[in-house]
Design an enzyme around this catalytic site. Structure first.
Site, mmCIF file in Angstrom:
data_model
loop_
_atom_site.group_PDB
_atom_site.id
_atom_site.type_symbol
_atom_site.label_atom_id
_atom_site.label_comp_id
_atom_site.label_asym_id
_atom_site.label_seq_id
_atom_site.Cartn_x
_atom_site.Cartn_y
_atom_site.Cartn_z
ATOM 1 N N HIS A 1 3.063 -2.428 -0.634
ATOM 2 C CA HIS A 1 3.952 -1.849 -1.656
ATOM 3 C C HIS A 1 4.218 -0.356 -1.413
ATOM 4 C CE1 HIS A 1 3.241 -5.438 -4.077
ATOM 5 N NE2 HIS A 1 1.945 -5.233 -4.027
HETATM 6 C C1 BDR Z 1 1.144 -1.138 -7.140
HETATM 7 O O1 BDR Z 1 -0.067 -1.346 -7.875
HETATM 8 C C2 BDR Z 1 -1.182 -1.123 -7.058
HETATM 9 O O2 BDR Z 1 -1.973 -2.270 -7.038
HETATM 10 C C3 BDR Z 1 -0.684 -0.807 -5.670
HETATM 11 O O3 BDR Z 1 -1.426 0.243 -5.090
HETATM 12 C C4 BDR Z 1 0.760 -0.430 -5.870
HETATM 13 O O4 BDR Z 1 0.913 0.967 -6.052
HETATM 14 C C5 BDR Z 1 1.822 -2.473 -6.944
HETATM 15 O O5 BDR Z 1 2.153 -3.031 -8.163
#
Ligand code: BDR
Ligand code: CA
Length: 326
Positions: free
Chosen positions: A234
Site C-alpha cells: 500500500h
Molecule cells: C494502510 O494501513 C496499514 O495497515 C498499512 O501500513 C497502510 O498504511 C492500509 O490500509
C-alpha cells in the site's frame, strides 16, 4: 529531486515506502504516529529501518492517539512489534527532540514550496500541524497519501485503516487546500508481492532477505484476514506521483470524509460524477475538486520497480562489519 517527508507507522509496507523514497527521492525526514502499533513501537521500527538501510535521516516521534477517540492497538495485521517477520537492528540513534507536529512545520518552513508530505499512517500529526501553523498549507508543495478507497475498505466494509483511525484528522487534511493525491486501497491492493517475488528477495543480500521475511509474514496475515494471495504494498504507492506518475492514473474530483457514527464512518466519498453545472440545487457537489484520486495502476510494473529498488539496496551493515574487522 523532489524533497519528501514521510509520516508513517511502520509497518511492513511503510518499511518499503521508506526504502523506495530513499532510492528515488530526497527523503528529508521521517515522522511517526500510532497506527499499525503504538507510537513507541512504530518509532523504534523507523529508527531500526534507518539503521538497516544506513539512512542518516531525522526521525521525529508523533501522536499516540487520534484527535478525539481512543485507539486500541491490536497488531492484527502487522503483529506484536508492528513489523513482525524479520529481526531488525536495535536502533543506534534516538528520535530528535522535536515532536513530529513541530518537526513537520519546521521542515515545511525550511523547504518552502518544495516539500511533499506523505502521510502513510493515520493523519493525526498532519492535521495538528495544519492547525498549529496555518501557513503550513501554503508552504507545502503537496500532500500525497496512502489512505481511503473508492471501493471496499479493509477495516470496515467501506473504510480504509489510515482514515478510519482518525476520520476527523483526515477531514482537516482533505479540507486544507494543499494540492492532494490520494492513493487508496482500490489501487494499492492490486500492487502485491507474490511468492516468487519473496523467493527472489530471499536469494538476495541481507537487506533483501529482511524484506523477504517481512513480506512472508505480511502476505500470510493478509491471506488469513482477507484471503489475499499477495502482500499488498500500500504505502509505497503514495510516492508514485513523484517517482513515476505514469504508473498510476488519477481523477481530479471532490473527496469528503464521512464523520458520522454509523457504519460508514471513515469512508472517503469521492464524487466522480464530473458535474458540469454547479447550479442544480439537488445534485450539486458539496465541495470543489480537492484531490487527485488514484483510479488505475500498472500493478506489475510498479511491483517490479519497487522490487528492483529493494534488490539493488546495498547491505551497508555488512560493509561496516567488514571495515571493522580489517
Ligand atoms: C494502510 O494501513 C496499514 O495497515 C498499512 O501500513 C497502510 O498504511 C492500509 O490500509
Ligand atoms: Ca502505514
Amino acid at each position: 529531486m523532489t524533497k519528501v517527508l514521510i509520516d508513517c507507522d511502520p509497518g511492513h509496507d511503510d518499511a518499503t515506502a521508506i526504502l523506495y523514497a530513499a532510492r528515488h527521492l530526497e527523503l528529508v525526514g521521517i515522522s511517526t504516529v500510532y497506527g499499525n502499533q503504538s507510537v513507541d513501537k512504530t518509532t523504534t521500527n523507523a529508527l531500526s529501518l534507518s539503521d538497516l538501510l544506513g539512512l542518516d535521516v531525522p526521525v521525529a516521534r508523533g501522536c499516540e492517539q487520534p484527535l478525539i477517540r481512543t485507539f486500541r492497538h491490536g497488531g492484527d495485521v502487522h503483529g506484536k512489534t508492528g513489523i513482525d517477520g524479520a529481526e531488525l537492528p536495535v536502533p543506534s540513534r534516538q528520535a530528535v527532540d522535536a515532536h513530529a507536529v513541530d518537526f513537520i512545520i519546521e521542515m515545511a518552513g525550511r523547504y518552502r514550496d518544495e516539500l511533499v508530505l506523505c502521510p502513510i499512517g493515520p493523519f493525526t500529526n498532519v492535521a495538528l500541524a495544519l492547525r498549529k501553523e496555518p501557513r503550513l498549507a501554503k508552504w507545502l508543495r503537496g500532500i500525497s497519501c496512502m489512505g481511503g478507497t473508492t471501493q471496499i475498505g479493509n477495516t470496515t466494509p467501506v473504510a480504509e485503516f489510515n482514515i478510519w483511525c482518525d476520520p476527523e484528522a483526515a477531514d482537516i487534511v482533505f479540507r486544507s487546500g494543499v494540492p492532494m493525491w490520494m492513493v487508496g486501497l482500490n489501487v494499492t491492493r492490486q500492487v502485491g508481492i507474490t511468492e516468487d517475488d519473496i523467493a527472489r528477495l530471499n536469494a538476495g543480500n541481507a537487506v533483501a532477505r529482511t524484506y523477504g521475511g517481512l513480506f512472508t509474514f505480511f502476505r500470510q496475515r493478509l491471506n488469513e484476514i482477507h484471503g489475499l494471495t499477495t502482500a499488498s504494498l500500500h504505502d509505497p504507492c503514495a510516492l508514485v506521483p513523484f517517482i513515476d506518475p505514469e504508473l498510476i492514473t488519477y481523477a481530479n474530483c471532490p473527496v469528503e470524509v464521512e464523520l458520522g457514527d454509523g457504519i460508514t464512518r471513515g469512508m472517503t466519498v469521492c464524487d466522480f460524477r464530473n458535474l458540469t453545472s454547479a447550479k442544480l440545487e439537488n445534485i450539486r457537489s458539496r465541495s470543489s475538486n480537492n484531490c487527485h484520486v488514484a483510479v488505475g495502476v500498472e500493478a506489475r510494473a510498479l511491483v517490479d520497480h519497487i522490487m528492483n529498488a529493494i534488490l539493488a539496496w546495498p547491505d551497508r551493515s555488512s560493509a561496516k562489519r567488514e571495515a571493522a574487522t580489517h
